[in-house]
Design an enzyme around this catalytic site. Sequence first.
Site, mmCIF file in Angstrom:
data_model
loop_
_atom_site.group_PDB
_atom_site.id
_atom_site.type_symbol
_atom_site.label_atom_id
_atom_site.label_comp_id
_atom_site.label_asym_id
_atom_site.label_seq_id
_atom_site.Cartn_x
_atom_site.Cartn_y
_atom_site.Cartn_z
ATOM 1 N N GLU A 51 29.414 15.891 -4.871
ATOM 2 C CA GLU A 51 30.371 15.502 -3.820
ATOM 3 C C GLU A 51 30.744 16.779 -3.091
ATOM 4 O O GLU A 51 31.458 17.624 -3.629
ATOM 5 C CB GLU A 51 31.598 14.830 -4.454
ATOM 6 C CG GLU A 51 31.267 13.624 -5.332
ATOM 7 C CD GLU A 51 30.587 12.488 -4.584
ATOM 8 O OE1 GLU A 51 30.791 12.358 -3.366
ATOM 9 O OE2 GLU A 51 29.813 11.742 -5.218
ATOM 10 N N GLY B 201 30.786 19.220 0.969
ATOM 11 C CA GLY B 201 31.622 19.490 2.141
ATOM 12 C C GLY B 201 31.483 18.459 3.250
ATOM 13 O O GLY B 201 30.728 17.486 3.139
ATOM 14 N N CYS C 212 37.966 18.197 2.098
ATOM 15 C CA CYS C 212 36.589 17.900 2.521
ATOM 16 C C CYS C 212 36.541 16.892 3.665
ATOM 17 O O CYS C 212 35.631 16.910 4.474
ATOM 18 C CB CYS C 212 35.789 17.383 1.328
ATOM 19 S SG CYS C 212 36.583 15.993 0.494
ATOM 20 N N GLU D 5 32.153 23.741 8.552
ATOM 21 C CA GLU D 5 33.394 23.335 7.900
ATOM 22 C C GLU D 5 34.286 24.577 7.805
ATOM 23 O O GLU D 5 33.906 25.566 7.175
ATOM 24 C CB GLU D 5 33.065 22.821 6.491
ATOM 25 C CG GLU D 5 34.280 22.405 5.700
ATOM 26 C CD GLU D 5 33.922 21.992 4.266
ATOM 27 O OE1 GLU D 5 33.177 22.736 3.600
ATOM 28 O OE2 GLU D 5 34.392 20.935 3.831
HETATM 29 P P1 NAD Z 1 32.892 26.073 -4.583
HETATM 30 O O1 NAD Z 1 31.624 25.339 -4.483
HETATM 31 O O2 NAD Z 1 32.908 27.515 -4.277
HETATM 32 O O3 NAD Z 1 33.539 25.898 -6.046
HETATM 33 C C1 NAD Z 1 33.715 24.642 -6.660
HETATM 34 C C2 NAD Z 1 33.548 24.780 -8.165
HETATM 35 O O4 NAD Z 1 32.194 25.131 -8.450
HETATM 36 C C3 NAD Z 1 34.406 25.869 -8.788
HETATM 37 O O5 NAD Z 1 34.808 25.434 -10.064
HETATM 38 C C4 NAD Z 1 33.429 27.040 -8.907
HETATM 39 O O6 NAD Z 1 33.795 27.959 -9.896
HETATM 40 C C5 NAD Z 1 32.130 26.308 -9.246
HETATM 41 N N1 NAD Z 1 30.895 26.981 -8.857
HETATM 42 C C6 NAD Z 1 30.663 27.728 -7.748
HETATM 43 N N2 NAD Z 1 29.372 28.118 -7.718
HETATM 44 C C7 NAD Z 1 28.774 27.596 -8.814
HETATM 45 C C8 NAD Z 1 27.443 27.652 -9.346
HETATM 46 N N3 NAD Z 1 26.463 28.306 -8.723
HETATM 47 N N4 NAD Z 1 27.187 27.004 -10.503
HETATM 48 C C9 NAD Z 1 28.150 26.310 -11.134
HETATM 49 N N5 NAD Z 1 29.430 26.243 -10.688
HETATM 50 C C10 NAD Z 1 29.742 26.875 -9.538
HETATM 51 O O7 NAD Z 1 33.880 25.259 -3.650
HETATM 52 P P2 NAD Z 1 35.213 25.741 -2.967
HETATM 53 O O8 NAD Z 1 34.858 26.495 -1.744
HETATM 54 O O9 NAD Z 1 36.117 26.359 -3.924
HETATM 55 O O10 NAD Z 1 35.796 24.292 -2.586
HETATM 56 C C11 NAD Z 1 35.798 23.808 -1.337
HETATM 57 C C12 NAD Z 1 34.561 22.989 -1.027
HETATM 58 O O11 NAD Z 1 34.574 21.802 -1.795
HETATM 59 C C13 NAD Z 1 34.535 22.549 0.416
HETATM 60 O O12 NAD Z 1 33.233 22.671 0.927
HETATM 61 C C14 NAD Z 1 34.937 21.093 0.333
HETATM 62 O O13 NAD Z 1 34.496 20.308 1.412
HETATM 63 C C15 NAD Z 1 34.340 20.675 -0.955
HETATM 64 N N6 NAD Z 1 35.018 19.483 -1.479
HETATM 65 C C16 NAD Z 1 34.334 18.297 -1.520
HETATM 66 C C17 NAD Z 1 34.978 17.144 -1.964
HETATM 67 C C18 NAD Z 1 34.265 15.820 -2.005
HETATM 68 O O14 NAD Z 1 34.700 14.924 -2.712
HETATM 69 N N7 NAD Z 1 33.181 15.642 -1.270
HETATM 70 C C19 NAD Z 1 36.306 17.210 -2.387
HETATM 71 C C20 NAD Z 1 36.951 18.431 -2.328
HETATM 72 C C21 NAD Z 1 36.307 19.565 -1.899
#
Ligand code: NAD
Length: 490
Positions: free
Chosen positions: A257, A259, A291, A385
């Site tokens: 799920e 961005g 998101c 985004e």
């Molecule tokens: P991110 O991807 O940087 O981090 C999210 C999680 O993933 C964190 O726990 C992080 O530590 C972990 N992570 C990061 N890289 C990883 C890897 N290579 N392997 C395993 N784990 C890893 O996201 P962010 O920037 O902190 O959050 C914002 C993003 O999340 C935005 O793009 C937003 O749109 C998206 N988002 C999507 C939804 C949805 O339901 N579609 C909901 C909320 C947020």
Amino acid sequence: MSNSPGLSFANADTWRGKIFNGEWVAASGVLDVIEPASGQPLHQVGKATREDVAIAVREARAAQRLWAATPPRERAAVFHRAAALLEQHASAAAALIARETGGILPKGEHEVRESIVLLQRAAAMPLEANGRVLPSVPGRLSIARQLPLGVIGVISPFNFPLVLSLRSVAPALAVGNAVVLKPDPRTPYAGGFVIAEVLAAAGLPKGLLHVLPGGADVGQALVEAPGVPMLAFTGSTAAGRKIGELAGGHLKKVSLELGGKNSLIVLEGADLDKAVSAIAFGAWFHQGQICMATGRVLAHRSVAEALTRRLADKARHLPVGDPALAQVALGPIIDQRQLQNVVDIVGASVAAGAVIEAGGTHEGLFYAPTVLSNVKPGMRAFDEEAFGPVASVISFDTDEEAVELANRTEYGLSAGVISASVGRAMALGERLHTGLLHINDQTVADEVINPFGGIGSSGNGTSVGGPADWEQYTHWQWVTIKEAVPLHPF
Ligand code: NAD
């Protein structure tokens, strides 16, 4: 903080330097959690390692076998108690969630309220039918049933950490799995420890839920761990892509799920006061770190100028500041790196011809609600985004053009259409490529019992929530039963 006798809730002493494996255990390292609004340390948690992941998966596998064989009514009772406990301690949980995430208190309260519903819904799942009787040859009973997968790895982001973790943790556990949860290291309480507290107090057997705060390395270890057949990930498209690739190499089921770049289309004849209020919420709630945020406002040319003027006026009047010190509409961006991303996107777009109608400035992590006009495809504010409080207004002349502009994105999460004519809005909305569509509303909405998911770069085609949950966290097993072994041709 309201605490019932014998239960200390939302008390940072409980988890200082610890991770959770059914009990609070000391970790080999620590993570300092900084409160975004004050820049000061808020509390300290244990920092998990790859070794902790291996131990957690081993313990979770052992606990899961017993849990799957536990009578459904007993499993349901755990979630009923957890929902009641969270309700009882809602104000303490909401206050700490608000401070840890940099959100306003109503946003923390909203997360808790939604999470109570998630737990209540999870309580219903063990008592639901979980299979089908299939037509077959005479003398053979043919059924298909949905069985738990085993240990589910859940990886969640910082913005709505409690809801986004629990929306996977609760249904996954309810249908008989164990869970290893890795919250974002910036929000380990909201994304993990609050769930550990309520479920442990509600009597969830030890070993079924592990909460391991840590960074991408810990998440990666979870994706690679043998014994974890499925990952539920919510976060950025960039990280989701890496996780999808890694999980694919290990032939694991993965729900991504990701961005979004979401458009709200405002047609001529719309009530502009209501449209402005909807856009303000969709674009600026939780500083645009959602998101589903309304990143693009596609306005019919006849209303674009008036809409932009009113929106800019609204932006100038919304208070921004530390939500713990004053009643504000917007708090801080989560950290410096995320702030810089917003600054860069706005800066590059202005350099390419976009016009700042309001905002575009920041003090520390506090970024002002911003309105950009003259935004065009190819500008970063149109394409990317921002995950910040930036509404980009783009005008169009025909419905055809509105559809083309809204669909001009790699993402496909949410969209909205505001119009005095529901029929016209529906006709237009049906041509938008998104997983979520709101007629006469903005783009940010989740009732936690609806299937939630995006298409394109917003996900891998999966949905979470409501009717999607059984499919997500179980696998089908086809079973046939005969009175006696038949004779075969060989
Ligand atoms: P991110 O991807 O940087 O981090 C999210 C999680 O993933 C964190 O726990 C992080 O530590 C972990 N992570 C990061 N890289 C990883 C890897 N290579 N392997 C395993 N784990 C890893 O996201 P962010 O920037 O902190 O959050 C914002 C993003 O999340 C935005 O793009 C937003 O749109 C998206 N988002 C999507 C939804 C949805 O339901 N579609 C909901 C909320 C947020």
